[in-house]
Write an enzyme that holds these catalytic residues in place. Structure first.
Site, mmCIF file in Angstrom:
data_model
loop_
_atom_site.group_PDB
_atom_site.id
_atom_site.type_symbol
_atom_site.label_atom_id
_atom_site.label_comp_id
_atom_site.label_asym_id
_atom_site.label_seq_id
_atom_site.Cartn_x
_atom_site.Cartn_y
_atom_site.Cartn_z
ATOM 1 N N ASP A 15 -20.091 -42.891 -15.536
ATOM 2 C CA ASP A 15 -18.799 -42.288 -15.870
ATOM 3 C C ASP A 15 -17.964 -43.361 -16.550
ATOM 4 O O ASP A 15 -18.307 -44.553 -16.512
ATOM 5 C CB ASP A 15 -18.097 -41.800 -14.587
ATOM 6 C CG ASP A 15 -16.724 -41.197 -14.890
ATOM 7 O OD1 ASP A 15 -16.640 -40.351 -15.801
ATOM 8 O OD2 ASP A 15 -15.731 -41.604 -14.260
ATOM 9 N N SER A 16 -16.853 -42.942 -17.138
ATOM 10 C CA SER A 16 -15.937 -43.902 -17.746
ATOM 11 C C SER A 16 -15.297 -44.807 -16.695
ATOM 12 O O SER A 16 -14.709 -45.827 -17.044
ATOM 13 C CB SER A 16 -14.843 -43.143 -18.498
ATOM 14 O OG SER A 16 -14.224 -42.208 -17.619
ATOM 15 N N TYR A 47 -12.225 -42.649 -21.556
ATOM 16 C CA TYR A 47 -12.993 -42.130 -22.688
ATOM 17 C C TYR A 47 -12.269 -40.936 -23.344
ATOM 18 O O TYR A 47 -12.498 -40.647 -24.509
ATOM 19 C CB TYR A 47 -14.371 -41.632 -22.228
ATOM 20 C CG TYR A 47 -15.397 -42.702 -21.904
ATOM 21 C CD1 TYR A 47 -15.079 -44.061 -21.878
ATOM 22 C CD2 TYR A 47 -16.709 -42.336 -21.620
ATOM 23 C CE1 TYR A 47 -16.050 -45.010 -21.570
ATOM 24 C CE2 TYR A 47 -17.678 -43.289 -21.326
ATOM 25 C CZ TYR A 47 -17.342 -44.627 -21.299
ATOM 26 O OH TYR A 47 -18.306 -45.561 -21.000
ATOM 27 N N CYS A 78 -19.414 -37.909 -16.479
ATOM 28 C CA CYS A 78 -18.180 -37.832 -17.261
ATOM 29 C C CYS A 78 -18.204 -36.576 -18.146
ATOM 30 O O CYS A 78 -19.133 -36.384 -18.933
ATOM 31 C CB CYS A 78 -18.088 -39.086 -18.124
ATOM 32 S SG CYS A 78 -16.628 -39.154 -19.160
ATOM 33 N N GLU A 157 -5.421 -41.159 -10.388
ATOM 34 C CA GLU A 157 -5.968 -42.484 -10.092
ATOM 35 C C GLU A 157 -4.891 -43.454 -9.620
ATOM 36 O O GLU A 157 -5.100 -44.235 -8.704
ATOM 37 C CB GLU A 157 -6.675 -43.038 -11.330
ATOM 38 C CG GLU A 157 -7.817 -43.914 -10.934
ATOM 39 C CD GLU A 157 -8.747 -44.233 -12.080
ATOM 40 O OE1 GLU A 157 -8.630 -45.353 -12.599
ATOM 41 O OE2 GLU A 157 -9.584 -43.383 -12.458
ATOM 42 N N CYS A 189 -12.915 -32.130 -15.785
ATOM 43 C CA CYS A 189 -12.696 -33.584 -15.789
ATOM 44 C C CYS A 189 -13.041 -34.096 -14.397
ATOM 45 O O CYS A 189 -12.727 -33.436 -13.393
ATOM 46 C CB CYS A 189 -11.237 -33.888 -16.125
ATOM 47 S SG CYS A 189 -10.799 -35.619 -15.958
ATOM 48 N N HIS A 191 -11.823 -36.183 -12.438
ATOM 49 C CA HIS A 191 -10.768 -36.448 -11.466
ATOM 50 C C HIS A 191 -10.162 -35.186 -10.836
ATOM 51 O O HIS A 191 -9.622 -35.239 -9.735
ATOM 52 C CB HIS A 191 -9.628 -37.217 -12.136
ATOM 53 C CG HIS A 191 -9.961 -38.624 -12.492
ATOM 54 N ND1 HIS A 191 -10.970 -38.943 -13.361
ATOM 55 C CD2 HIS A 191 -9.399 -39.804 -12.101
ATOM 56 C CE1 HIS A 191 -11.025 -40.265 -13.500
ATOM 57 N NE2 HIS A 191 -10.081 -40.805 -12.737
HETATM 58 N N1 DGL Z 1 -14.271 -39.222 -16.669
HETATM 59 C C1 DGL Z 1 -13.482 -38.576 -17.693
HETATM 60 C C2 DGL Z 1 -13.913 -37.111 -17.840
HETATM 61 O O1 DGL Z 1 -14.477 -36.508 -16.944
HETATM 62 C C3 DGL Z 1 -12.002 -38.641 -17.371
HETATM 63 C C4 DGL Z 1 -11.394 -40.001 -17.526
HETATM 64 C C5 DGL Z 1 -11.444 -40.558 -18.950
HETATM 65 O O2 DGL Z 1 -10.651 -40.119 -19.813
HETATM 66 O O3 DGL Z 1 -12.266 -41.413 -19.180
HETATM 67 O O4 DGL Z 1 -13.682 -36.539 -18.874
#
Ligand code: DGL
Length: 264
Positions: A15-16, A47, A78, A157, A189, A191
């Site tokens: 993941d990012s 990301y 991600c 976060e 997403c 989060h």
């Molecule tokens: N992990 C990213 C997603 O699920 C969210 C956070 C980011 O912007 O990197 O799209």
């Protein structure tokens, strides 16, 4: 001569940053008997605001890193990376690679009664139209309303100054979806599942919420022969491993031990 038993599978998840731990949690909740290596690209997070080309490059590097670490199955936790990079990864690597979008779209289509489906995600995910395309492929008569909610990631976060501000931001973001009378909301997403209760309160109990982490785990777990006797979870982050450990343990609800940098 005795044949060696096949080596147990190792799931590589990237993941990012920390958000992909929601996918790890869903995988562990479903079947804890596998080994896992996680890479959170905290140095290059987020990301969701970056170009597709940049995210594709990062996704290729992350996949190579996990395969070097022994991963035999890759899960792109991600949503942004799945949205823009999954087909490219699947064409470049022979290792099986799963994303979160197809399983979540299938779940949303199975759950909706009216075909009015909402999707929320990062700017890059929404711009890619990947969720909309995946849903329409399965249910051409669906009405998909896709909205970018860029502030939610840092709100989740890093926290909000108060619960009232958090509620206000969520409420403002969700208002257009309420006007569209959606009966299903896809949390596109990593989060967002962490504030699912708040989102459900805002939308009311008549709206079904689809969590891509759980939908993905439902597809990935049955494909893993869970006969591993030595279950190990290893976590890597490309920056600030201490922050990763502190927030990661809160996200996951379990101790994650030492967090490694890419160089060890
Ligand atoms: N992990 C990213 C997603 O699920 C969210 C956070 C980011 O912007 O990197 O799209």
């Amino acid at each position: 001569m005795n044949e060696q038993p096949p080596s147990p599978p190792i799931i590589g998840v990237f993941d990012s940053g920390l958000g992909g731990l929601t996918v790890v949690k869903a995988l562990i909740d479903r079947s804890p008997d596998f080994s896992l290596v996680y890479f959170g690209d905290t140095a290059r997070f987020p990301y969701g605001t970056k170009s597709a080309e940049t995210v594709i490059r990062y996704a290729i590097e992350n996949t190579s890193f996990l395969i070097d670490q022994g991963a035999t199955i890759i899960v792109v936790a991600c949503n942004t990376a799945t949205a823009v990079a999954l087909p490219r990864l699947q064409s470049l690597f022979s290792t099986p690679i799963y994303g979160v979008i197809a399983p979540a779209a299938a779940r949303a289509v199975a759950v909706t009664k009216t075909g009015n489906i909402g999707v929320i995600g990062t700017s890059r995910t929404i711009k890619s139209r990947s969720y909309t395309k995946a849903i329409l492929q399965l249910l051409p008569e669906a009405h998909v309303t896709a909205l970018a909610c860029p502030l939610l990631v840092s709100l989740i976060e890093d926290g909000a100054p108060s619960e009232a501000i958090k509620k206000l931001i969520v409420s403002e973001y969700l208002r257009p979806l309420q006007q569209k009378n959606i009966d299903t909301l896809l949390l596109g997403c990593t989060h967002y599942p962490l504030i699912e209760t708040l989102i459900q309160e805002e939308l009311g109990s008549s709206v079904a919420i689809v969590d891509p982490a759980k939908a993905c785990a439902e597809i990935v777990c049955p494909s893993i022969p869970c006969n591993s006797t030595t279950t190990t979870y290893r976590f890597f982050a490309s920056d600030d491993t201490h922050r990763f450990k502190a927030i990661g343990e809160a996200f996951l609800g379990i101790k994650i031990g030492k967090v490694y940098t890419q160089t060890g």
